[in-house]
Design an enzyme around this catalytic site. Sequence first.
Site, mmCIF file in Angstrom:
data_model
loop_
_atom_site.group_PDB
_atom_site.id
_atom_site.type_symbol
_atom_site.label_atom_id
_atom_site.label_comp_id
_atom_site.label_asym_id
_atom_site.label_seq_id
_atom_site.Cartn_x
_atom_site.Cartn_y
_atom_site.Cartn_z
ATOM 1 N N ILE A 1 0.843 -1.198 0.000
ATOM 2 C CA ILE A 1 0.000 0.000 0.000
ATOM 3 C C ILE A 1 0.880 1.251 0.000
ATOM 4 C CG2 ILE A 1 -1.888 1.214 1.156
ATOM 5 C CD1 ILE A 1 -2.562 -1.698 0.217
ATOM 6 N N LYS A 2 0.701 2.046 -1.037
ATOM 7 C CA LYS A 2 1.506 3.261 -1.183
ATOM 8 C C LYS A 2 0.734 4.428 -0.571
ATOM 9 C CE LYS A 2 4.575 4.825 -4.820
ATOM 10 N NZ LYS A 2 4.619 5.154 -6.237
#
Length: 213
Positions: A82-83
């Site tokens: 997850i960025k």
Amino acid sequence: MEFFLDTGIVDEIKEAVDWGLVNGVTTNPSLIAKSGRTQEDVIKEICSLVNGPISAEVISTDKVGMLKEAEELAKIHDNVVIKLPLTIDGISACKVLSDQSIKTNVTLCFSANQALLAAKNGATYVSPFIGRLDDIGHSGMGLIEEIRVIFDNYGFPTQILAASVRHSDHVREAALVGADVATMPLSCMKSLFKHPLTDIGLEKFLADHKKSL
Ligand code: E4P
């Protein structure tokens, strides 16, 4: 050093995977937009091509929204990372996700203090944008050096992911100063193979071989 491909174009990934050099992939909303497809579609297909960390970025700017998006993205595949943007909400969401052992990549990092925040909240990766710093006359590589020293001083396991890599010298320098990963466009990965003396040397070997027939 690991190599990630920085793209949302699946054909580019297929090409580089064939070289055996792609350890993972990073995307961002701009790269996904260039693909003309939805993020979910692109990420799903990338996960079927590369068995490594695949970064998918949230669009929400508030912590609750980010966590909701993260939950959906994490369902796509175990390799999805997850960025999160380097904001108060992003860093707070990072803590929640790391506590749940969900992998994170804190993006848009432009200072050593920002990287320290990401590491303190358990980010798996932090992405200093070296090209964009160089663009404004700052030293992108100097930032990677500083982060390396800080992480080593305290034994932070957060990996330094050199991002916004524009050319082969960025890759060489990032490797020299100890970045854990470099994410780069396909053109940059291709340029790493190139040296004029390799081409000249090969041409000569092949010409000499012909003479020996
Ligand atoms: C990757 O994680 C970054 O989003 C990307 O490298 C940014 O690159 P750019 O500065 O060339 O857009």
